[in-house]
Design a protein around this motif. Structure first.
Motif, PDB file in Angstrom:
ATOM      1  N   ASN A  44      13.580  49.986  46.252  1.00 33.33           N
ATOM      2  CA  ASN A  44      14.264  50.523  47.432  1.00 33.33           C
ATOM      3  C   ASN A  44      14.151  49.568  48.616  1.00 33.33           C
ATOM      4  O   ASN A  44      14.001  49.993  49.759  1.00 33.33           O
ATOM      5  CB  ASN A  44      13.738  51.907  47.810  1.00 33.33           C
ATOM      6  N   THR A  95      21.584  50.827  58.611  1.00 34.29           N
ATOM      7  CA  THR A  95      22.385  51.426  57.540  1.00 34.29           C
ATOM      8  C   THR A  95      21.561  51.587  56.268  1.00 34.29           C
ATOM      9  O   THR A  95      21.676  52.599  55.564  1.00 34.29           O
ATOM     10  CB  THR A  95      23.623  50.564  57.258  1.00 34.29           C
ATOM     11  N   ALA A  96      20.721  50.603  55.967  1.00 32.71           N
ATOM     12  CA  ALA A  96      19.881  50.700  54.773  1.00 32.71           C
ATOM     13  C   ALA A  96      18.949  51.912  54.844  1.00 32.71           C
ATOM     14  O   ALA A  96      18.738  52.601  53.840  1.00 32.71           O
ATOM     15  CB  ALA A  96      19.068  49.418  54.601  1.00 32.71           C
ATOM     16  N   GLU A  99      26.868  49.279  52.465  1.00 26.36           N
ATOM     17  CA  GLU A  99      27.598  50.290  51.690  1.00 26.36           C
ATOM     18  C   GLU A  99      28.098  49.699  50.377  1.00 26.36           C
ATOM     19  O   GLU A  99      28.026  50.349  49.321  1.00 26.36           O
ATOM     20  CB  GLU A  99      28.782  50.827  52.509  1.00 26.36           C
ATOM     21  N   GLU A 103      27.207  47.280  58.284  1.00 27.27           N
ATOM     22  CA  GLU A 103      27.353  48.570  57.606  1.00 27.27           C
ATOM     23  C   GLU A 103      28.113  48.416  56.294  1.00 27.27           C
ATOM     24  O   GLU A 103      27.710  48.955  55.250  1.00 27.27           O
ATOM     25  CB  GLU A 103      28.093  49.556  58.515  1.00 27.27           C
ATOM     26  N   LYS A 138      19.528  54.695  56.224  1.00 28.93           N
ATOM     27  CA  LYS A 138      20.305  55.900  55.914  1.00 28.93           C
ATOM     28  C   LYS A 138      20.380  56.156  54.416  1.00 28.93           C
ATOM     29  O   LYS A 138      20.628  57.274  53.975  1.00 28.93           O
ATOM     30  CB  LYS A 138      21.710  55.787  56.503  1.00 28.93           C
ATOM     31  N   HIS A 139      20.189  55.090  53.645  1.00 31.75           N
ATOM     32  CA  HIS A 139      20.193  55.206  52.188  1.00 31.75           C
ATOM     33  C   HIS A 139      18.778  55.111  51.612  1.00 31.75           C
ATOM     34  O   HIS A 139      18.604  54.817  50.425  1.00 31.75           O
ATOM     35  CB  HIS A 139      21.071  54.102  51.589  1.00 31.75           C
ATOM     36  N   ASP A 140      17.784  55.335  52.458  1.00 32.26           N
ATOM     37  CA  ASP A 140      16.370  55.318  52.038  1.00 32.26           C
ATOM     38  C   ASP A 140      15.946  53.973  51.472  1.00 32.26           C
ATOM     39  O   ASP A 140      15.149  53.899  50.526  1.00 32.26           O
ATOM     40  CB  ASP A 140      16.100  56.431  51.013  1.00 32.26           C
ATOM     41  N   HIS A 141      16.490  52.901  52.056  1.00 35.30           N
ATOM     42  CA  HIS A 141      16.095  51.551  51.676  1.00 35.30           C
ATOM     43  C   HIS A 141      15.492  50.833  52.888  1.00 35.30           C
ATOM     44  O   HIS A 141      15.925  51.042  54.021  1.00 35.30           O
ATOM     45  CB  HIS A 141      17.286  50.749  51.158  1.00 35.30           C
ATOM     46  N   ILE A 200      25.023  49.294  48.059  1.00 31.50           N
ATOM     47  CA  ILE A 200      24.562  50.578  47.517  1.00 31.50           C
ATOM     48  C   ILE A 200      25.514  51.049  46.419  1.00 31.50           C
ATOM     49  O   ILE A 200      25.081  51.578  45.383  1.00 31.50           O
ATOM     50  CB  ILE A 200      24.464  51.635  48.638  1.00 31.50           C
TER      51      ILE A 200
END
Length: 336
Positions: free
Chosen positions: A60, A87-88, A303, A299, A90-93, A306
């Motif tokens: 992650n 942004t990362a 995206e 961003e 927001k994706h749990d990274h 991901i």
């Protein structure tokens, strides 16, 4: 060659604990795992190519590769970095920021460890030597930048060629017939950095198409360099009335230099720029500009990455169209 025992000694754990961290066969604490990963990175240890697959889980963590070398305008680079990190999350990274100019060796070292799941690569050259390696890696990647040959790669960027064209077309529409591009520092062109080359291509194409007299002048990112460039341009092109600036660091010094040399902005000289909106709007003479969409590009890059990690198909190249905002630095050319 660095061995697993060297990593264990450096991290203060047993070799079996390092092995568990790489294979995922037994749970270890987050603190210990992070300490082992830091030791792997610092020592340059390269685990067996199957280690990542054996782990059966992801770190992650995304790597953002942005070498802070000569000619890079650090404030703008950090805008990209902040967008990627935000942004990362927001994706749990999390994001591992790699700023050394290590080229292929640095990418290979990261790919050979279990430190990161994927790569975002910036400061891309038209003929970047890292491209073949990126195509061959199992590690997914996204480039913020568009090389000459983007086959087999995922890229996102501003359409810098169109941005250069748009700036010239705006000046031509205001009646300006002699224009100049004041560009990035010389070393950026020596490296054939893609965004700088594409601005030149667009500027030159639009000037030729419109029958304008034009010149391109690199500029060091220093106020005294801005003064020298302004003097040289007026000496070589005394009829100059339109300028495109693609060098954030000297935008304000250039306005000052031209005015000190007797040209009022915009009464005698119209200036457009490719730069962050907040910079263009904050200057003593607010500058008509094409926005550098660092937040959106960061961003989009995350995206896309991901989506690739999730097994989705993504487009090969995504180019954001240029957006120009009119401000006080441009006006119709005064008739002699």
């Amino acid at each position: 060659m660095v061995r697993i025992t060297d990593v264990a000694r450096h991290a203060g754990v047993s070799p079996s604990t390092v092995s568990y961290a790489l294979s995922g066969k037994r749970p270890i604490s987050e603190e210990t795992r992070l300490r082992i990963e830091a030791s792997i990175w610092e020592l340059g240890y390269r685990p067996h190519a199957g280690a990542r697959a054996l782990a059966g889980s992801r770190s992650n963590v995304l790597a953002l590769v942005v070498p802070l070398r000569a000619g890079i305008h650090v404030p703008v680079a950090m805008q990209f970095a902040v967008s990627v990190v935000t942004t990362a999350r927001k994706h749990d990274h999390d994001v591992l920021l790699l700023t050394q100019e290590e080229g292929e060796e640095g990418l290979r070292r990261v790919a050979d460890t279990a430190l990161v799941d994927a790569l975002i690569v910036m400061d891309v050259g038209l003929h970047d030597p890292r491209l073949s390696l990126l195509r061959s890696l199992d590690l997914p990647s996204v480039l913020i930048g568009l090389p000459q040959d983007a086959d087999g790669l995922t890229c996102v960027d501003l359409d810098f060629r169109a941005a250069g064209e748009l700036c010239v077309e705006r000046l031509a529409g205001l009646g300006h017939r002699v224009v100049a591009l004041i560009g990035s520092p010389p070393e950026v062109y020596v490296r054939r950095t893609a965004f700088a080359q594409r601005v030149v291509q667009g500027f030159t194409a639009a000037a030729t198409r419109g029958g304008l007299a034009s010149s391109v002048q690199p500029c060091e990112a220093q106020p005294d360099a801005a003064r020298r460039v302004a003097e040289q341009l007026l000496r070589e092109h005394p009829a100059l009335t339109g300028v495109v600036v693609h060098n954030e660091a000297v935008l304000e010094p250039l306005i000052d230099a031209f005015e000190q040399l007797g040209l009022r902005v915009p009464a005698d000289l119209s200036i457009t720029a490719i730069c962050p909106d907040e910079l263009a709007a904050s200057l003593r003479v607010p500058v008509t500009s094409v926005a550098l969409p660092s937040t959106e590009l960061g961003e989009r890059a995350v995206e896309l990455l991901i989506a690739k990690l999730g097994g989705s198909d993504v487009p090969g190249a995504t180019l954001l169209p240029p957006r120009m905002t009119e401000r006080a630095s441009t006006a119709r050319r005064a008739l002699a």
